[in-house]
Design a protein around this motif. Structure first.
Motif, PDB file in Angstrom:
ATOM      1  N   TRP A   1     -22.596 -82.835  -0.990  1.00 34.89           N
ATOM      2  CA  TRP A   1     -23.129 -84.039  -1.618  1.00 34.89           C
ATOM      3  C   TRP A   1     -22.760 -84.116  -3.091  1.00 34.89           C
ATOM      4  O   TRP A   1     -22.436 -85.176  -3.607  1.00 34.89           O
ATOM      5  CB  TRP A   1     -24.635 -84.094  -1.457  1.00 34.89           C
ATOM      6  N   GLN A   2     -22.816 -82.967  -3.771  1.00 34.66           N
ATOM      7  CA  GLN A   2     -22.461 -82.937  -5.190  1.00 34.66           C
ATOM      8  C   GLN A   2     -20.987 -83.263  -5.387  1.00 34.66           C
ATOM      9  O   GLN A   2     -20.629 -84.044  -6.267  1.00 34.66           O
ATOM     10  CB  GLN A   2     -22.785 -81.570  -5.787  1.00 34.66           C
ATOM     11  N   MET A   3     -20.131 -82.681  -4.567  1.00 39.04           N
ATOM     12  CA  MET A   3     -18.699 -82.949  -4.678  1.00 39.04           C
ATOM     13  C   MET A   3     -18.393 -84.418  -4.354  1.00 39.04           C
ATOM     14  O   MET A   3     -17.541 -85.033  -4.990  1.00 39.04           O
ATOM     15  CB  MET A   3     -17.909 -82.032  -3.748  1.00 39.04           C
ATOM     16  N   LYS A   4     -19.105 -84.970  -3.389  1.00 39.97           N
ATOM     17  CA  LYS A   4     -18.923 -86.376  -3.036  1.00 39.97           C
ATOM     18  C   LYS A   4     -19.287 -87.266  -4.219  1.00 39.97           C
ATOM     19  O   LYS A   4     -18.586 -88.232  -4.523  1.00 39.97           O
ATOM     20  CB  LYS A   4     -19.791 -86.705  -1.824  1.00 39.97           C
ATOM     21  N   HIS A   5     -20.360 -86.927  -4.913  1.00 41.94           N
ATOM     22  CA  HIS A   5     -20.771 -87.677  -6.103  1.00 41.94           C
ATOM     23  C   HIS A   5     -19.718 -87.553  -7.205  1.00 41.94           C
ATOM     24  O   HIS A   5     -19.382 -88.542  -7.876  1.00 41.94           O
ATOM     25  CB  HIS A   5     -22.135 -87.176  -6.580  1.00 41.94           C
ATOM     26  N   GLU A   6     -19.207 -86.361  -7.423  1.00 40.17           N
ATOM     27  CA  GLU A   6     -18.188 -86.156  -8.450  1.00 40.17           C
ATOM     28  C   GLU A   6     -16.911 -86.929  -8.132  1.00 40.17           C
ATOM     29  O   GLU A   6     -16.267 -87.471  -9.035  1.00 40.17           O
ATOM     30  CB  GLU A   6     -17.889 -84.664  -8.592  1.00 40.17           C
ATOM     31  N   VAL A   7     -16.549 -86.987  -6.865  1.00 43.49           N
ATOM     32  CA  VAL A   7     -15.366 -87.748  -6.456  1.00 43.49           C
ATOM     33  C   VAL A   7     -15.569 -89.229  -6.744  1.00 43.49           C
ATOM     34  O   VAL A   7     -14.653 -89.914  -7.220  1.00 43.49           O
ATOM     35  CB  VAL A   7     -15.043 -87.505  -4.960  1.00 43.49           C
ATOM     36  N   GLU A   8     -16.751 -89.739  -6.480  1.00 43.57           N
ATOM     37  CA  GLU A   8     -17.045 -91.146  -6.753  1.00 43.57           C
ATOM     38  C   GLU A   8     -16.965 -91.433  -8.253  1.00 43.57           C
ATOM     39  O   GLU A   8     -16.404 -92.457  -8.665  1.00 43.57           O
ATOM     40  CB  GLU A   8     -18.431 -91.506  -6.216  1.00 43.57           C
ATOM     41  N   LEU A   9     -17.500 -90.532  -9.078  1.00 41.68           N
ATOM     42  CA  LEU A   9     -17.396 -90.713 -10.533  1.00 41.68           C
ATOM     43  C   LEU A   9     -15.941 -90.692 -10.993  1.00 41.68           C
ATOM     44  O   LEU A   9     -15.533 -91.481 -11.852  1.00 41.68           O
ATOM     45  CB  LEU A   9     -18.191 -89.622 -11.257  1.00 41.68           C
ATOM     46  N   GLN A  10     -15.154 -89.805 -10.410  1.00 44.13           N
ATOM     47  CA  GLN A  10     -13.736 -89.724 -10.768  1.00 44.13           C
ATOM     48  C   GLN A  10     -12.989 -90.980 -10.348  1.00 44.13           C
ATOM     49  O   GLN A  10     -12.115 -91.461 -11.071  1.00 44.13           O
ATOM     50  CB  GLN A  10     -13.101 -88.484 -10.125  1.00 44.13           C
ATOM     51  N   ARG A  11     -13.346 -91.546  -9.191  1.00 45.91           N
ATOM     52  CA  ARG A  11     -12.714 -92.801  -8.748  1.00 45.91           C
ATOM     53  C   ARG A  11     -13.030 -93.933  -9.717  1.00 45.91           C
ATOM     54  O   ARG A  11     -12.157 -94.749 -10.030  1.00 45.91           O
ATOM     55  CB  ARG A  11     -13.181 -93.163  -7.350  1.00 45.91           C
ATOM     56  N   GLU A  12     -14.264 -94.009 -10.175  1.00 48.39           N
ATOM     57  CA  GLU A  12     -14.636 -95.039 -11.148  1.00 48.39           C
ATOM     58  C   GLU A  12     -13.859 -94.868 -12.451  1.00 48.39           C
ATOM     59  O   GLU A  12     -13.367 -95.844 -13.023  1.00 48.39           O
ATOM     60  CB  GLU A  12     -16.130 -94.997 -11.426  1.00 48.39           C
ATOM     61  N   GLN A  13     -13.755 -93.634 -12.894  1.00 51.03           N
ATOM     62  CA  GLN A  13     -13.016 -93.365 -14.132  1.00 51.03           C
ATOM     63  C   GLN A  13     -11.544 -93.717 -13.955  1.00 51.03           C
ATOM     64  O   GLN A  13     -10.937 -94.310 -14.847  1.00 51.03           O
ATOM     65  CB  GLN A  13     -13.173 -91.893 -14.517  1.00 51.03           C
ATOM     66  N   ASN A  14     -10.971 -93.396 -12.803  1.00 53.16           N
ATOM     67  CA  ASN A  14      -9.574 -93.739 -12.544  1.00 53.16           C
ATOM     68  C   ASN A  14      -9.371 -95.250 -12.504  1.00 53.16           C
ATOM     69  O   ASN A  14      -8.355 -95.753 -12.996  1.00 53.16           O
ATOM     70  CB  ASN A  14      -9.109 -93.109 -11.231  1.00 53.16           C
ATOM     71  N   ALA A  15     -10.323 -95.977 -11.925  1.00 52.26           N
ATOM     72  CA  ALA A  15     -10.217 -97.437 -11.890  1.00 52.26           C
ATOM     73  C   ALA A  15     -10.255 -98.012 -13.301  1.00 52.26           C
ATOM     74  O   ALA A  15      -9.473 -98.922 -13.625  1.00 52.26           O
ATOM     75  CB  ALA A  15     -11.340 -98.019 -11.040  1.00 52.26           C
ATOM     76  N   ASN A  16     -11.128 -97.484 -14.142  1.00 58.55           N
ATOM     77  CA  ASN A  16     -11.192 -97.947 -15.537  1.00 58.55           C
ATOM     78  C   ASN A  16      -9.888 -97.650 -16.272  1.00 58.55           C
ATOM     79  O   ASN A  16      -9.391 -98.492 -17.033  1.00 58.55           O
ATOM     80  CB  ASN A  16     -12.363 -97.296 -16.268  1.00 58.55           C
ATOM     81  N   LEU A  17      -9.350 -96.468 -16.059  1.00 60.89           N
ATOM     82  CA  LEU A  17      -8.101 -96.113 -16.730  1.00 60.89           C
ATOM     83  C   LEU A  17      -6.925 -96.931 -16.207  1.00 60.89           C
ATOM     84  O   LEU A  17      -6.028 -97.304 -16.972  1.00 60.89           O
ATOM     85  CB  LEU A  17      -7.828 -94.619 -16.574  1.00 60.89           C
ATOM     86  N   THR A  18      -6.933 -97.247 -14.925  1.00 56.87           N
ATOM     87  CA  THR A  18      -5.877 -98.087 -14.358  1.00 56.87           C
ATOM     88  C   THR A  18      -5.931 -99.488 -14.960  1.00 56.87           C
ATOM     89  O   THR A  18      -4.892-100.071 -15.298  1.00 56.87           O
ATOM     90  CB  THR A  18      -6.028 -98.164 -12.827  1.00 56.87           C
ATOM     91  N   GLN A  19      -7.138-100.010 -15.118  1.00 56.31           N
ATOM     92  CA  GLN A  19      -7.286-101.325 -15.743  1.00 56.31           C
ATOM     93  C   GLN A  19      -6.807-101.287 -17.194  1.00 56.31           C
ATOM     94  O   GLN A  19      -6.118-102.198 -17.648  1.00 56.31           O
ATOM     95  CB  GLN A  19      -8.742-101.769 -15.672  1.00 56.31           C
ATOM     96  N   ARG A  20      -7.167-100.229 -17.908  1.00 57.91           N
ATOM     97  CA  ARG A  20      -6.726-100.099 -19.297  1.00 57.91           C
ATOM     98  C   ARG A  20      -5.214-100.009 -19.389  1.00 57.91           C
ATOM     99  O   ARG A  20      -4.590-100.632 -20.248  1.00 57.91           O
ATOM    100  CB  ARG A  20      -7.370 -98.870 -19.929  1.00 57.91           C
ATOM    101  N   ASN A  21      -4.608 -99.258 -18.460  1.00 60.72           N
ATOM    102  CA  ASN A  21      -3.154 -99.130 -18.456  1.00 60.72           C
ATOM    103  C   ASN A  21      -2.472-100.464 -18.189  1.00 60.72           C
ATOM    104  O   ASN A  21      -1.446-100.778 -18.805  1.00 60.72           O
ATOM    105  CB  ASN A  21      -2.718 -98.095 -17.413  1.00 60.72           C
TER     106      ASN A  21
END
Length: 91
Positions: free
Chosen positions: A30-50
């Motif tokens: 469950w913890q790893m699943k949560h961390e993956v979701e946070l990383q996906r959000e961060q990647n989406a933000n960085l993709t938008q910035r790029n």
């Protein structure tokens, strides 16, 4: 027969303990699943910035208007014959 039942019950308890409290347990999942979701959000933000930065680069390569706008906003430059007015808020 009774010993076999006791051994099987003990094995079941050990497996359940490992499932809930051991290494790579369900809470770890469950913890790893949560961390993956946070990383996906961060990647989406960085993709938008790029993509915004790529669009900005293309504007700078194509036209002079973007360069002039940046010079005016960031550097405070003005053209010949223009007058610069600065309005300060009252305090």
């Amino acid at each position: 027969m009774r010993w076999i039942s006791l051994v099987l019950l003990t094995l079941l308890c050990l497996l359940q303990y490992r499932l809930w409290f051991g290494k790579h347990s369900i809470p770890d999942y469950w913890q790893m699943k949560h961390e993956v979701e946070l990383q996906r959000e961060q990647n989406a933000n960085l993709t938008q910035r790029n993509s915004l930065l790529k669009a900005d680069i293309e504007d700078l390569k194509i036209g002079l208007e973007a360069i002039e706008e940046r010079a005016r906003n960031e550097l405070g430059l003005i053209k010949d014959g223009e007058t610069f007015y600065r309005i300060l808020p009252s305090q």
